[in-house]
Design an enzyme around this catalytic site. Structure first.
Site, PDB file in Angstrom:
ATOM      1  CD1 TRP A 102     -11.965  21.596  38.538  1.00 56.16           C
ATOM      2  CD2 TRP A 102     -11.660  20.312  40.251  1.00 56.16           C
ATOM      3  NE1 TRP A 102     -12.414  20.412  38.013  1.00 56.16           N
ATOM      4  CE2 TRP A 102     -11.951  19.711  39.143  1.00 56.16           C
ATOM      5  CE3 TRP A 102     -11.306  19.394  41.551  1.00 56.16           C
ATOM      6  CZ2 TRP A 102     -12.285  18.251  39.094  1.00 56.16           C
ATOM      7  CZ3 TRP A 102     -11.685  18.069  41.451  1.00 56.16           C
ATOM      8  CH2 TRP A 102     -11.992  17.338  40.406  1.00 56.16           C
ATOM      9  CG  ASP A 172      -5.713  22.875  40.675  1.00 57.90           C
ATOM     10  OD1 ASP A 172      -4.948  22.394  39.763  1.00 57.90           O
ATOM     11  OD2 ASP A 172      -6.784  22.576  40.987  1.00 57.90           O
ATOM     12  CE  LYS A 196      -8.652  17.151  34.553  1.00 57.87           C
ATOM     13  NZ  LYS A 196      -8.773  17.596  36.081  1.00 57.87           N
TER      14      LYS A 196
HETATM   15  C1  PLP Z   1      -9.113  17.385  37.259  1.00 59.24           C
HETATM   16  C2  PLP Z   1      -8.740  18.592  38.328  1.00 59.24           C
HETATM   17  C3  PLP Z   1      -8.498  18.363  39.597  1.00 59.24           C
HETATM   18  C4  PLP Z   1      -8.522  16.880  40.170  1.00 59.24           C
HETATM   19  O1  PLP Z   1      -7.223  16.260  39.589  1.00 59.24           O
HETATM   20  P1  PLP Z   1      -7.306  14.858  40.218  1.00 59.24           P
HETATM   21  O2  PLP Z   1      -5.941  14.387  39.506  1.00 59.24           O
HETATM   22  O3  PLP Z   1      -8.315  13.878  39.928  1.00 59.24           O
HETATM   23  O4  PLP Z   1      -6.949  15.036  41.746  1.00 59.24           O
HETATM   24  C5  PLP Z   1      -8.227  19.485  40.241  1.00 59.24           C
HETATM   25  N1  PLP Z   1      -8.052  20.801  39.736  1.00 59.24           N
HETATM   26  C6  PLP Z   1      -8.461  21.140  38.582  1.00 59.24           C
HETATM   27  C7  PLP Z   1      -8.431  22.458  37.916  1.00 59.24           C
HETATM   28  C8  PLP Z   1      -8.847  19.912  37.552  1.00 59.24           C
HETATM   29  O5  PLP Z   1      -9.101  20.350  36.287  1.00 59.24           O
END
Ligand code: PLP
Length: 360
Positions: A102, A172, A196
């Site tokens: 990521w 993030d 999540k």
């Molecule tokens: C799932 C995830 C993403 C991507 O998220 P989207 O909503 O599909 O763009 C980005 N960073 C992390 C750490 C994730 O777990």
């Protein structure tokens, strides 16, 4: 209702009380005779729902008043682009920590708008650890420092907030937001896709310090400008109304169970059930450095990879789903988000012990 234990990495398991309440309110929210998804986003009812969601999130995370909370669309992936668009000063470099897939995606997107300085990378350990802070080569003139607090695929998590000095810290937190208490004042920007730990896919939470608003170039499309989104209270266009409503119910659920200190206690307790199993056997192995292991996503391999399909089939038959590891890592991955009940992890551990007895 016969529910499975859903170990999916995302979209992930939702709290059952939230699903039940949403079901009750599905066709007539609080007796108004219509569903939340049929309401005008400008109606008093929906404005109340959106304000409630923001207020509960602010209370849970103790968000200081000089931070704005935005409910946007486009997922964390759009934030990979919006962060540099909004925060990079003209011609300046930006700092990124590379701890897995990521953070790599965030780096690739930031490179499109200018130079990126990767301060450190754990690629040499196949992303099974976090590079020691002492070795990071930070640029004091960088517009910000970006990191990924929990690498959902690799199962690596920061258990502290790194020091970025005067440089705004951007994170993030898609896969560990609301899993533990957080000192928001340490950050310039926090962002997280909802699917999540917050609610349905379709809404992305962005928490931004107000002095960082208004830096985007005037040519920036309005939808991508934090200042425009803040100015219009996340209603520059039609927001993801249903997802915001469900997120509000999830925040209520978290508050009712005792808030973030209590959910952290539960998350640690759940994850330790699995990690203690790895320490007690050679049959299962977790590749991640002990001090960097994630409480949210637990990757592990079987002693014999030929047993993987059998393991997954038997788990599935017992009501445990989505345990297959990410294709880039292989093996298994158990995601233990806030809404995963302890009983799910207990069932998994019991099955794993029993599977080892038969095949170990
Ligand atoms: C799932 C995830 C993403 C991507 O998220 P989207 O909503 O599909 O763009 C980005 N960073 C992390 C750490 C994730 O777990």
């Amino acid at each position: 209702m016969n529910r499975v234990f859903n170990f999916s990495a995302g979209p992930g398991v939702m709290p059952e009380p939230v699903l039940e309440r949403a079901a009750v309110e599905m066709s007539s929210w609080r007796g108004r005779g219509l569903s939340v998804m049929e309401m005008s986003h400008r109606s008093d009812e929906f404005i109340e729902i959106a304000q409630h969601a923001e207020a509960r999130l602010r209370a849970l995370l103790a968000i200081p008043s000089n931070y704005r909370v935005l409910f946007l669309q486009g997922g964390a992936t759009l934030q990979f682009a919006m962060v540099p668009i909004n925060l990079r000063r003209a011609g300046a470099s930006v700092d990124y920590l590379d701890t897995g897939q990521w953070s790599r995606k965030a780096i690739d997107e930031a490179r499109k708008s200018g130079p990126v300085n990767v301060v450190a990378s754990s690629a040499d350990t196949k992303f099974t650890s976090i590079p020691a802070r002492a070795g990071w080569r930070c640029d004091p003139a960088a517009s910000y420092l970006h990191y990924t607090s929990n690498e959902t695929i690799g199962g690596v998590q920061f258990h502290h907030v790194p020091d970025s000095g005067q440089v705004p810290l951007v994170c993030d937190m898609s896969s560990d937001i609301l899993s533990k208490p957080l000192d928001v004042a340490r950050f310039g920007v926090i962002y997280a896709g909802a699917q999540k730990n917050i609610g349905p896919a379709g809404v992305t939470v962005v928490i931004v310090r107000d002095d960082l608003l208004g830096r985007a170039d005037p040519s920036t499309p309005a939808m991508l400008d934090y200042a425009v989104q803040a100015q219009s209270e996340s209603m520059f266009n039609t927001p993801p109304t249903w997802a915001i409503y469900i997120a509000g119910l999830v925040f209520d659920w978290l508050e009712a169970l005792g808030g973030l200190a209590e959910i952290e206690r539960r998350n640690r307790d759940k994850a330790m059930l699995l990690y203690e199993l790895f320490d007690a056997t050679e049959f299962y192995r977790c590749p991640v450095a002990v001090e960097d292991r994630s409480l949210m996503n637990v990757p592990f391999t079987l002693g014999d990879a030929k047993l993987d399909p059998l393991f997954l089939d038997e788990a599935q038959a017992l009501g445990m789903q989505q345990l297959k590891g990410h294709r880039s890592v292989g093996g298994m991955r158990a995601s233990l988000y806030n809404a995963m009940p302890r009983a799910g992890v207990e069932a998994l551990v019991q099955f794993m012990r029993e599977f080892e007895r038969r095949h170990g």
